[in-house]
Scaffold this motif. Structure first.
Motif, mmCIF file in Angstrom:
data_model
loop_
_atom_site.group_PDB
_atom_site.id
_atom_site.type_symbol
_atom_site.label_atom_id
_atom_site.label_comp_id
_atom_site.label_asym_id
_atom_site.label_seq_id
_atom_site.Cartn_x
_atom_site.Cartn_y
_atom_site.Cartn_z
ATOM 1 N N ILE A 1 -1.960 -3.669 -4.419
ATOM 2 C CA ILE A 1 -1.919 -3.885 -2.970
ATOM 3 C C ILE A 1 -2.728 -5.115 -2.585
ATOM 4 O O ILE A 1 -2.292 -5.947 -1.784
ATOM 5 N N SER B 1 -3.456 0.808 -8.412
ATOM 6 C CA SER B 1 -2.656 0.736 -7.183
ATOM 7 C C SER B 1 -3.342 -0.145 -6.148
ATOM 8 O O SER B 1 -2.696 -0.970 -5.480
ATOM 9 N N LEU C 1 9.665 -3.631 -3.670
ATOM 10 C CA LEU C 1 8.289 -4.098 -3.539
ATOM 11 C C LEU C 1 8.240 -5.537 -4.033
ATOM 12 O O LEU C 1 8.591 -5.810 -5.182
ATOM 13 N N PHE D 1 6.496 1.610 -7.080
ATOM 14 C CA PHE D 1 5.066 1.823 -6.837
ATOM 15 C C PHE D 1 4.616 3.183 -7.358
ATOM 16 O O PHE D 1 3.451 3.342 -7.769
ATOM 17 N N ILE E 1 5.596 0.760 0.306
ATOM 18 C CA ILE E 1 4.532 1.689 -0.054
ATOM 19 C C ILE E 1 4.476 2.857 0.933
ATOM 20 O O ILE E 1 4.177 3.996 0.558
#
Length: 395
Positions: free
Chosen positions: A293, A289, A348, A277, A334
Motif C-alpha cells: 500500500i 500488505s 490493483l 491483494f 483493496i
C-alpha cells in the motif's frame, strides 16, 4: 536527434518510481506463480509484460509530453471507436461473465489478441481533458469550457459504463473531477455544481437500491445491496468472505516466511487479477500488505510532487490526473477485497495480472517521468525537435 541533453534535466529522472514498480510487479508475479492454474502460464506472460512495460515507460519518457498531447484529438477518436467496437461489434469483442470489456482478433474459442480498451481510456481521457484546458487556459473561467469538457468526456465514459464496467467508470470520473478542480476553474462555477451534484448523488444512491431501478444491471445492484444488507444477500459475499479469510491467515509476516508457501487464496475466483491483494496479504502478511500500500501511495505521491514542480500548466494537470488514477484505483481494489466496498472487478495497479492494465499504466508512468525531467520553457515554444527549428518571432 531529440537533443535530449538540451531538452531534459536527466539528473531529475525519477528512477525510484521505476524501481518501486519493478518490485511491485515482481511481488505480484511471485504470488501469481502460487495461485495460477496448472494449464495457464500467466507467469511468463507477466514477466514479459514487466520487461516490455519498463522499456515502454522509459521510451515514452523521452517524448516531450507537449508533443504527445498534440495528438489528443486523434487519441480521443480512436479510443471512442474502440470502445464502440467493444460494445457493439460482435465480431471483434470478447465476452466474459456476461460483460463486453475486451477487443480481440477471433481465433475459434480463443482470441489471438485481446485488449481491454477501458484501461487505455483512463490515460487517454486525462490527456484529452488536460490538453483541452491547456489550450483554453485563458478562458478557463468561462462556463462553456466546463460544459464542453463534460459533454466531451460523457460520451466515452458512457460507453465504459454500458459494457458494463461500473468500477472503471467511477475511477475515470474521479480522476477527471480532480483534474477539473486542479485546473483553476472559478469556484463560482464549481460551487453551484457541487451544490446540485450532492443531492443528485444521494438520490441516485437511493434509486439504485430500489426494485424498479433500471440504471444498474441486476448483478451490480445485488453487489451493492450485499454490502448494505449482508444478512439478505449472503450468497453475493462468499468471494469477499474467502478473501478476508485468506488475508487473515497471512498473520503478521505471511506464509512465505512462516509456512510452506501454499496459499489458500488460489481458490478465490479471479485471484490473479481483481483479488490479487488477498494472495499478497496471505503470502507477505500484514507487514507486507502495508508495504504494498505504501509503495503505491509513494508512486502517486511522486506524481503529485511532479505536478507541483511541473514546467507548466499542462504538465501539472497530466500529473495530477494520472496520479489520482493510480491511488484511487488501488483504494477501490483493496476496498473490495477487504469487503469495505461492493464486489466489483478492477485490477490493483502494477500488481494484478493483465497486460492491458500494466502497459497502459506504464504509458502513464512514462508521461510522468517526462514531466519530471522537462525544463521550463516559454508557453508555445516547445515542440519535438529533430534539428534546429525556428521558434516564434525568429522567422
Amino acid at each position: 536527434m531529440f537533443k535530449i541533453w538540451e531538452r531534459y534535466d536527466l539528473k531529475k529522472y525519477r528512477w525510484a518510481i521505476l524501481l518501486l514498480i519493478i518490485l511491485l510487479c515482481t511481488a505480484g508475479i511471485y504470488v501469481l506463480d502460487k495461485v495460477q492454474g496448472e494449464d495457464i502460464d500467466m507467469v511468463s506472460r507477466q514477466i514479459k509484460g514487466l520487461i516490455g512495460g519498463v522499456l515502454l515507460a522509459v521510451f515514452v519518457s523521452m517524448f516531450d509530453y507537449h508533443f504527445v498531447c498534440k495528438f489528443a484529438g486523434v487519441m480521443y477518436i480512436v479510443n471512442f471507436a474502440l470502445l464502440f467496437i467493444v460494445k457493439y461489434v460482435d465480431y471483434f469483442n470478447i465476452e466474459r461473465g456476461g460483460v463486453n470489456r475486451w477487443i480481440g482478433i477471433p481465433n475459434g474459442e480463443n482470441a489471438k489478441f485481446e485488449f481491454q480498451v477501458s484501461e487505455l481510456t483512463k490515460v487517454v481521457l486525462v490527456i484529452c481533458l488536460a490538453t483541452l484546458f491547456d489550450r483554453l487556459m485563458d478562458r478557463i473561467k468561462q462556463g462553456w469550457v466546463l460544459l464542453f469538457a463534460v459533454i466531451m468526456l460523457a460520451l466515452p465514459v458512457g460507453l465504459v459504463f454500458l459494457q458494463p464496467d461500473l468500477s472503471t467508470t467511477i475511477v475515470i470520473c474521479v480522476s477527471l473531477v480532480v483534474v477539473i478542480f486542479a485546473s483553476g476553474i472559478t469556484y463560482k462555477l464549481l460551487l453551484p455544481i457541487v451544490a446540485v451534484a450532492v443531492p443528485i448523488g444521494a438520490g441516485l444512491f437511493w434509486y439504485v437500491q430500489q426494485d424498479f431501478q433500471v440504471l444498474l444491471s441486476e448483478n451490480q445492484q445485488r453487489r451493492i445491496l450485499s454490502v448494505l444488507h449482508p444478512e439478505n444477500h449472503s450468497a453475493e459475499l462468499w468471494q469477499q468472505e474467502n478473501s478476508i479469510t485468506a488475508i487473515a491467515s497471512g498473520g503478521l509476516t505471511g506464509k512465505v516466511f512462516t509456512g510452506d508457501g501454499t496459499l489458500g487464496a488460489k481458490n478465490i475466483p479471479v485471484i490473479e487479477s481483481d483479488f490479487i491483494f488477498s494472495g499478497m496479504a496471505e503470502a507477505f502478511g500484514f507487514l507486507g500488505s502495508c508495504a504494498i500500500i505504501l509503495a503505491i501511495f509513494f508512486i502517486s505521491f511522486q506524481c503529485f510532487m511532479i505536478a507541483m514542480k511541473a514546467p507548466d500548466y499542462l504538465g501539472k494537470l497530466l500529473a495530477v490526473g494520472i496520479g489520482t488514477t493510480y491511488i484511487f484505483q488501488a483504494f477501490v481494489n483493496i476496498g473490495v477485497v477487504t469487503m469495505l466496498l461492493p464486489n466489483t472487478g478492477i485490477p490493483l495497479p502494477f500488481v494484478s495480472y493483465g497486460l492491458s492494465s500494466l502497459m497502459c499504466n506504464m504509458i502513464g508512468i512514462g508521461i510522468i517521468l517526462n514531466i519530471g525531467i522537462s525544463k521550463k520553457k516559454e508557453r508555445n515554444s516547445i515542440d519535438l525537435e529533430f534539428g534546429d527549428m525556428p521558434r516564434k518571432g525568429e522567422l
